[in-house]
Design a protein around this motif. Structure first.
Motif, PDB file in Angstrom:
ATOM      1  N   GLY A   1     -23.723 -10.196   1.196  1.00 33.37           N
ATOM      2  CA  GLY A   1     -24.160  -9.262   2.235  1.00 33.37           C
ATOM      3  C   GLY A   1     -24.022  -9.833   3.633  1.00 33.37           C
ATOM      4  N   LEU A   2     -24.266 -11.124   3.770  1.00 30.65           N
ATOM      5  CA  LEU A   2     -24.090 -11.782   5.076  1.00 30.65           C
ATOM      6  C   LEU A   2     -22.651 -11.625   5.549  1.00 30.65           C
ATOM      7  CD1 LEU A   2     -24.871 -13.759   7.421  1.00 30.65           C
ATOM      8  CD2 LEU A   2     -24.190 -15.606   5.865  1.00 30.65           C
ATOM      9  N   LEU A   3     -21.718 -11.947   4.680  1.00 25.82           N
ATOM     10  CA  LEU A   3     -20.304 -11.868   5.060  1.00 25.82           C
ATOM     11  C   LEU A   3     -19.883 -10.422   5.317  1.00 25.82           C
ATOM     12  CD1 LEU A   3     -18.946 -14.551   2.595  1.00 25.82           C
ATOM     13  CD2 LEU A   3     -19.320 -14.798   5.044  1.00 25.82           C
ATOM     14  N   ALA A   4     -20.346  -9.510   4.483  1.00 26.34           N
ATOM     15  CA  ALA A   4     -20.021  -8.094   4.688  1.00 26.34           C
ATOM     16  C   ALA A   4     -20.595  -7.601   6.011  1.00 26.34           C
ATOM     17  CB  ALA A   4     -20.544  -7.262   3.530  1.00 26.34           C
ATOM     18  N   GLY A   5     -21.837  -7.970   6.299  1.00 29.19           N
ATOM     19  CA  GLY A   5     -22.461  -7.565   7.556  1.00 29.19           C
ATOM     20  C   GLY A   5     -21.726  -8.106   8.764  1.00 29.19           C
ATOM     21  N   CYS A   6     -21.242  -9.336   8.660  1.00 34.29           N
ATOM     22  CA  CYS A   6     -20.479  -9.943   9.759  1.00 34.29           C
ATOM     23  C   CYS A   6     -19.199  -9.150  10.043  1.00 34.29           C
ATOM     24  CB  CYS A   6     -20.126 -11.386   9.441  1.00 34.29           C
ATOM     25  SG  CYS A   6     -21.524 -12.514   9.523  1.00 34.29           S
TER      26      CYS A   6
END
Length: 173
Positions: free
Chosen positions: A51-56
């Motif tokens: 989710g962190l990478l997707a949000g970025c």
């Protein structure tokens, strides 16, 4: 923003490399009698980091955010530095490094590399990356949500790891 997106994509590939290292190291540990603990918190950890990478990648264009050099440049430096610290940890622990909590009985704790100064330097890298990577691209919501959720998850993770390493700490201490 192109450098930012390139860094996030590179981080995605870095995570895939981590998974390859994790699988290889897990096999090494289990072949030596390694015991895994904390399986319950591992899937949420994978979801959170994905989710962190997707949000970025998603938040800046959806929110029409642009690169803010005064914030983005220092955060890019911190994000890259966190990767350096992470791979220093991986190199220092060698086959004992893992994204899962797997302890091989009888092995002494590692006190070389960044472990000379911090008990959990890999988690320092995770925390720094968790706010620095999204903030480099002005993804403030992603940074805030990840930081709060990661604090809760790291509390569980650290307790699990401390319990798992207690026998080795007693021998080493």
């Amino acid at each position: 923003m192109i450098f930012y997106y390139a860094l996030v994509i590179a981080t995605c590939f870095e995570r895939l490399a981590e998974l390859a290292v994790t699988n290889r190291n897990a096999a090494w540990s289990f072949a030596r009698g390694g015991v895994e603990t904390g399986r319950g918190h591992y899937p949420p950890m994978v979801v959170l980091h994905t989710g962190l990478l997707a949000g970025c990648l998603v938040e800046p264009p959806l929110a029409h955010r642009s690169f803010v050099p005064a914030l983005g440049v220092p955060m890019l430096v911190l994000a890259v530095a966190s990767q350096g610290l992470r791979w220093w940890c991986i190199r220092t622990l060698g086959p004992r490094w893992n994204t899962r909590v797997i302890v091989v009985p009888g092995l002494a704790l590692v006190d070389a590399g960044p472990y000379r100064w911090f008990r959990h330097p890999n988690y320092v890298a995770v925390v720094v990356e968790g706010f620095a990577l999204p903030l480099a691209g002005s993804a403030w919501i992603t940074a805030a949500v990840f930081t709060v959720l990661n604090a809760a998850l790291l509390t569980v993770r650290l307790r699990c790891e401390v319990r798992a390493l207690a026998p080795a700490r007693a021998v080493s201490g």
